[in-house]
Design a protein around this motif. Structure first.
Motif, PDB file in Angstrom:
ATOM      1  N   LEU A  80      -4.151   6.179   0.015  1.00  0.00           N
ATOM      2  CA  LEU A  80      -3.544   4.847   0.108  1.00  0.00           C
ATOM      3  C   LEU A  80      -2.351   4.857   1.062  1.00  0.00           C
ATOM      4  O   LEU A  80      -2.173   3.937   1.865  1.00  0.00           O
ATOM      5  N   THR A 104       2.520   1.730  -3.470  1.00  0.00           N
ATOM      6  CA  THR A 104       1.502   2.121  -4.447  1.00  0.00           C
ATOM      7  C   THR A 104       1.067   3.568  -4.241  1.00  0.00           C
ATOM      8  O   THR A 104       0.923   4.322  -5.199  1.00  0.00           O
ATOM      9  N   GLY A 105       0.866   3.970  -2.988  1.00  0.00           N
ATOM     10  CA  GLY A 105       0.460   5.344  -2.691  1.00  0.00           C
ATOM     11  C   GLY A 105       1.515   6.363  -3.082  1.00  0.00           C
ATOM     12  O   GLY A 105       1.210   7.395  -3.693  1.00  0.00           O
ATOM     13  N   LEU A 131       0.823  -1.214   0.000  1.00  0.00           N
ATOM     14  CA  LEU A 131       0.000   0.000   0.000  1.00  0.00           C
ATOM     15  C   LEU A 131       0.857   1.264   0.000  1.00  0.00           C
ATOM     16  O   LEU A 131       0.547   2.242  -0.688  1.00  0.00           O
ATOM     17  N   SER A 161      -3.607   4.980   4.584  1.00  0.00           N
ATOM     18  CA  SER A 161      -4.122   3.669   4.990  1.00  0.00           C
ATOM     19  C   SER A 161      -2.977   2.714   5.326  1.00  0.00           C
ATOM     20  O   SER A 161      -3.088   1.903   6.252  1.00  0.00           O
ATOM     21  N   ALA A 162      -1.882   2.815   4.596  1.00  0.00           N
ATOM     22  CA  ALA A 162      -0.717   1.982   4.888  1.00  0.00           C
ATOM     23  C   ALA A 162      -0.145   2.311   6.266  1.00  0.00           C
ATOM     24  O   ALA A 162       0.216   1.412   7.033  1.00  0.00           O
TER      25      ALA A 162
END
Length: 120
Positions: free
Chosen positions: A40, A20-21, A17, A43-44
């Motif tokens: 994202l 990717t973010g 995550l 959230s990670a």
């Protein structure tokens, strides 16, 4: 290696995550996609805090009159994550409101076009 990933899957999800973010924030020129990448990444970080606070066979940190011992789970990371969720939602709302204003003013959400317009 497979056994380690099977037991520590939350950390693998955290890394996936997070990468990717960060990639979405850096590689995309669209402002909305940058905000999604930021979400994202947030959230990670939330997942990392909760996964690192996990205690095997941990119990609620409330001591009863009949005693009982053992490792207790700290509620502090959970409280920090709840506060960070509120801050993240507020940040997302403000960012999207600014994006709506930028689109209304300039008619685009592309970062390169916005830089050209601001340089003129």
């Amino acid at each position: 290696m497979i056994e380690l990933l099977a037991t520590r899957w939350a950390y693998a999800a955290f890394i996936l995550l997070m990468v990717t973010g960060i990639y979405m924030m850096i590689a995309n020129a669209n402002l909305v996609k940058k905000v999604i990448g930021l979400n994202l990444f947030q959230s990670a970080v939330f997942l990392f805090f909760i996964a690192s606070a996990y205690v095997v066979d941990g119990s609620v940190p409330i001591v009863h009159s009949e005693g009982g011992g053992g490792p207790y789970v700290s509620p502090l990371p959970h409280v920090i994550v709840l506060t960070a969720i509120v801050v993240g939602v507020s940040l997302t709302a403000v960012a999207l409101a600014l994006i709506v204003r930028i689109y209304g003013e300039y008619g685009t959400l592309d970062e390169a076009v916005l830089r050209e317009v601001s340089d003129d």
